[in-house]
Design an enzyme around this catalytic site. Structure first.
Site, PDB file in Angstrom:
ATOM      1  N   PHE A   1       0.920  -1.336   0.031  1.00  0.00           N
ATOM      2  CA  PHE A   1      -0.054   0.073   0.051  1.00  0.00           C
ATOM      3  C   PHE A   1       0.556   1.241  -0.044  1.00  0.00           C
ATOM      4  CE2 PHE A   1      -2.505  -3.292   1.930  1.00  0.00           C
ATOM      5  CZ  PHE A   1      -3.777  -3.079   1.508  1.00  0.00           C
ATOM      6  N   ASP A   2       0.682   2.152  -0.777  1.00  0.00           N
ATOM      7  CA  ASP A   2       1.067   3.531  -0.901  1.00  0.00           C
ATOM      8  C   ASP A   2       0.497   4.081   0.531  1.00  0.00           C
ATOM      9  OD1 ASP A   2       2.649   6.147  -1.580  1.00  0.00           O
ATOM     10  OD2 ASP A   2       0.611   6.765  -2.263  1.00  0.00           O
ATOM     11  N   LYS A   3       1.049   5.046   0.971  1.00  0.00           N
ATOM     12  CA  LYS A   3       0.560   5.708   2.166  1.00  0.00           C
ATOM     13  C   LYS A   3      -0.372   6.928   1.874  1.00  0.00           C
ATOM     14  CE  LYS A   3       3.041   8.591   4.933  1.00  0.00           C
ATOM     15  NZ  LYS A   3       1.923   9.835   5.197  1.00  0.00           N
TER      16      LYS A   3
END
Length: 659
Positions: free
Chosen positions: A335-337
């Protein structure tokens, strides 16, 4: 009918011939069993010449004409497909004096093809039904402010339209006047109205709930988000999934093999004196019917089409069957933040000037550079400066601006070298040296490292503003965790995604704070775009099936490196729709578990349908050799019955809805 919509299979010449064939077959049954005009058993190579026989023959020719030409072409090219098998079976049944069974094969096979086509067309055309939800007319605003009603299909970018309460938005555009709640379920799958005001995007076919809106069209009528969704789903439906390709290859060997067995059944037992030739010939014909791979061949595509259209109706755009199959097999997701696990709405929380620098001047200088960037951090700094009256560029001469992905931005301001970004970014050298990552760390802050460390410990993103070789201030920013993020990741873990990784270009303390909140298994911080790509490649190499979830634009290289790239908020980004493997049209993480459930159910249905089709044919084949299965039973159960069963089973996907 919408553009590219297919006519109903029930309104085709094939459907008419099938109906006529069925009527003639029913009439023949009446003549045999009710009127009593049935003949004695006909002999070898003789066609029954009574009235019922001729009626059955007409039924066979009428129904068979739907596939006889294809069967003849297959025979000429020595390709044993289902059309050839059925043509041979009908011809053989008629020649041995069994026109009733020949007519039954022709009618029931034609009916099965018609029902299959209808089921697939229904799934395919459900996307076209979305296009029909768009209004046919729009209220166009002329330059003088007057209104006139025009066809919505004639709208062009730049024109203005007015939408009153209860009306549907006719075009993608931007609100220029008014406020209202808009139901965007047709595009995003989210039925809760979204508040819209000046500057907000709206989409064609969405419903204006309770206010007045004036909208400036952002696209032409034929290039709306809804049209792009429909076009891409059609393209996805036309591509074969890996399982479908395998089944097609398998069928190329399966059909000739079973046909060979049927020929042996016809010829070998009579030669060995195990019974009459006519009996074994009919059993061989029954095997030919059973060899038809209809149910096997449609088991995968009908399921994939149902999955694609069902997902699209709920705001999940999947670009092909390969991704339907891949997503359900993932056991690791990165997941990208920012904008994925967080709302992506960064807010400036701290402005810490260093030395004799004032807070207002620090903000002005940072905003002067960041105004030229599109990064979320830049937008937050510019927005904060505007609120506090520090967004003016009066007196600042900015030149040689450059953005450095993963680091920040640099420029020359009034002759001074200035950098706004991470602690590793150094300003451009006077002699034109390309700036890059430094190695000074917090030691370069000359006694202000405790401020930096305090902001990081609070989980904040820290931006360092430097002029010349020295820092002149710190800007702390905080993002808000999506409320649904912890529960979504917990659901994914319970459903088999056992490794969850957080990837971000942010600093370690801020990344760890978010990672702990969502209970991520691993956190990798301070990653440049190429670092994210490398991280995703390592995850793909270490796990059987890995996906990446990001924003679809900034994270495009990392999404492309994953087995499945999933982009958030596709409705607001045409680039996301065009590039992501899977696009969640609503900016809602809850759609990710739904997309994975669609994929998992589709995988289970494909496997069950294939096993069911092969199992039914195996049982019938054994029964046919033993003389327990007739030609009519073979086509009724082994062909039409099995095909309908797998088709109806695949339609279960349409009932799957987001929780």
């Amino acid at each position: 009918m919408t553009e590219n919509a297919r006519p109903s299979p029930w309104r085709t010449p094939e459907a008419a011939r099938t109906c006529v064939s069925g009527g003639l077959w029913a009439l023949g049954l009446v003549l045999v069993f009710v009127v009593g005009h049935g003949p004695d058993q006909a002999g070898w190579w003789r066609i029954r010449t009574d009235a019922a026989g001729w009626v059955f023959l007409a039924s066979a020719l009428t129904g068979g004409w739907n596939f006889f030409p294809r069967g003849v072409r297959a025979a000429r090219s020595l390709r044993l497909d289902m059309n050839f098998l059925m043509t041979a079976a009908i011809t053989g049944a008629v020649l041995i004096g069994e026109p009733l069974e020949g007519a039954a094969i022709a009618f029931l096979f034609s009916l099965a093809e018609l029902l299959e086509s209808s089921a697939v067309a229904r799934a395919r055309n459900s996307i076209d039904a979305l296009l029909r939800l768009a209004p046919e007319v729009a209220t166009l605003v002329a330059d003088d402010g007057s209104e006139r009603t025009v066809p919505a299909s004639e709208l062009r970018a730049g024109q203005r339209v007015r939408v009153r309460p209860g009306e549907k938005v006719p075009i993608d555009g931007v609100v220029v006047e008014g406020q209202s709640g808009v139901n965007e379920a047709n595009v995003t799958g989210e039925s809760v109205p979204v508040a819209k005001g000046a500057g907000d995007r709206v989409f064609a076919s969405t419903l204006n709930a309770d206010g007045f809106l004036e909208i400036e069209a952002a696209t032409d009528a034929g290039d709306t988000t809804l049209h792009r969704i429909a076009r891409l789903v059609r393209e996805a439906q036309s591509r074969r999934s890996p399982t479908e390709q395998f089944v097609q290859r398998f069928a190329r060997y399966y059909t000739p093999a079973v046909t060979g067995v049927a020929v042996l059944v016809m010829a070998l037992p009579p030669l060995l004196g195990l019974g009459a030739g006519l009996m074994w010939f009919e059993r061989g014909l029954t095997l030919l019917v059973i060899a038809c791979p209809c149910a096997l061949v449609i088991a995968t595509p009908v399921t994939i089409v149902s999955a694609l259209t069902s997902a699209a109706r709920h705001g999940v755009l999947i670009r092909g069957g390969e991704y339907v199959e891949s997503l359900g097999a993932t056991c690791a997701i990165a997941f990208d933040k920012t904008g994925t696990l967080t709302l992506g709405e960064l807010e400036v929380t701290d402005v810490v000037p260093l030395g004799d620098m004032s807070g207002d001047v620090l903000l002005q200088l940072a905003a002067a550079l960041e105004r030229r960037s599109e990064h979320p951090i830049a937008e937050a700094i510019v927005r904060h400066a505007s609120v506090h009256g520090a967004d003016r560029e009066d007196g600042w001469w900015v030149e040689e601006f450059r953005a450095h992905p993963g680091l920040g931005v640099t420029a020359t301001v009034d002759g001074d070298r200035v950098a706004v970004g991470t602690i590793d970014l150094r300003p451009p050298a006077v002699d034109g040296e390309v700036p890059g990552a430094g190695t000074a760390g917090t030691g370069m802050l000359d006694g202000f490292g405790e401020h930096f460390d305090a902001l990081e410990r609070a989980g904040k993103t820290v931006v360092v503003v430097s002029r010349g070789d020295a820092p002149i201030g710190l800007i702390g920013l905080a993002d808000t965790l999506r409320p649904e993020a912890p529960s979504v990741l917990a659901r994914l873990r319970n459903e088999g995604v056992h490794h969850q990784i957080l990837l971000t270009g942010d600093q370690p303390h801020a990344a760890r704070a978010i990672g702990e909140a969502v209970r991520a298994d691993e956190v990798r911080a301070r990653l440049k775009p190429e670092g994210k790509v490398q991280a995703v490649r390592e995850i793909v190499g270490a796990h059987r099936g890995a996906a990446m979830v990001g924003d679809g634009v900034n994270d495009a290289p990392a999404l492309a490196a994953a087995d499945v790239g999933i982009a958030m908020g596709g409705a607001g980004s045409p680039a996301t729709i065009e590039t992501a493997d899977i696009a969640l049209m609503a900016d809602d993480l809850n759609m990710l578990p739904y997309a994975r459930r669609v994929s998992q159910l589709a995988r289970r249905l494909v496997r069950f349908n294939i096993a069911f089709a092969l199992g039914v044919k195996a049982i019938l084949a054994i029964g046919a050799v033993g003389g327990f299965v007739s030609l009519i039973v073979a086509v009724l159960v082994g062909d039409m019955g099995a095909s309908l069963a797998v088709t109806l089973n695949a339609m279960r996907l349409a009932r799957l809805k987001p929780r």
